[in-house]
Design a protein around this motif. Structure first.
Motif, PDB file in Angstrom:
ATOM      1  N   CYS A 285       0.834  -1.207   0.000  1.00 18.46           N
ATOM      2  CA  CYS A 285       0.000   0.000   0.000  1.00 18.46           C
ATOM      3  C   CYS A 285       0.867   1.255   0.000  1.00 18.46           C
ATOM      4  O   CYS A 285       0.604   2.208  -0.739  1.00 18.46           O
ATOM      5  CB  CYS A 285      -0.940   0.023   1.211  1.00 18.46           C
TER       6      CYS A 285
ATOM      7  N   THR B 283      -3.454   8.667   1.745  1.00 17.62           N
ATOM      8  CA  THR B 283      -4.403   7.574   1.959  1.00 17.62           C
ATOM      9  C   THR B 283      -3.694   6.232   1.925  1.00 17.62           C
ATOM     10  O   THR B 283      -3.868   5.393   2.817  1.00 17.62           O
ATOM     11  CB  THR B 283      -5.518   7.608   0.889  1.00 17.62           C
TER      12      THR B 283
ATOM     13  N   ILE C 139      -3.173   3.751   5.222  1.00 19.36           N
ATOM     14  CA  ILE C 139      -3.658   2.361   5.187  1.00 19.36           C
ATOM     15  C   ILE C 139      -2.491   1.396   5.361  1.00 19.36           C
ATOM     16  O   ILE C 139      -2.563   0.436   6.134  1.00 19.36           O
ATOM     17  CB  ILE C 139      -4.425   2.087   3.876  1.00 19.36           C
TER      18      ILE C 139
END
Length: 159
Positions: free
Chosen positions: A49, A69, A73
């Motif tokens: 990620c 983001t 995450i």
């Protein structure tokens, strides 16, 4: 049809119970409820990620929002995998220290008792026992015969 659904639910509940028991057992042994595979998967996906946050989506421009983001995450997944591992490691180290410390304390206490017992034996040893030990030593060295030793032993112990 209803019985088939009920059997599926019972089987599902049974499997859940087995997983729960396995997690309890793992937690008792290692301090972690999650398996190593689950921990590694969370960390790897978290890293992926974060890596995805550095690359721009196809056909779009790279944006800070997209990066943040993906980073949040990814960091959450990594910590979700690592934090329980670090806690479990600390618990295992503490257990190992306590076991070693307890073992060392027992050994120390046993040594203290042994020293005290020898001291008591030496202090309470009579002249007869000292002489008997001396004659036994002479017998072991071959300086006196077995008959001489037995004779002195009977005399000293008043047999």
């Amino acid at each position: 049809m209803i019985e088939n659904e009920r059997e599926k639910l019972e089987l599902k509940e049974y499997k859940r119970k087995l997983r729960e028991e396995a997690a309890d057992e793992r937690e008792a042994k290692t301090g972690m409820r999650q398996s190593k595979g689950a921990m590694v998967a969370k960390i790897v996906i978290g890293c992926l990620c974060i890596a995805a946050g550095f690359s721009k989506p196809e056909g779009e421009e790279w944006s800070v929002g997209y990066f943040l983001t993906a980073f949040i995450i990814g960091a959450a997944l990594i910590s979700w995998g690592l934090v329980p591992y670090m806690k479990a490691k600390k618990i295992m180290e503490q257990r190992e220290y306590e076991e070693t410390h307890e073992k060392n304390m027992k050994t120390y206490a046993e040594a203290e008792i042994e020293i005290a017992m020898k001291k008591v034996d030496i202090e309470t040893e009579t002249d007869e026992i000292k002489q008997l030990r001396k004659f036994k030593s002479l017998l072991d060295q071959g300086l006196i015969t077995e008959a001489d030793y037995e004779k002195k032993k009977k005399k000293l112990l008043k047999l």
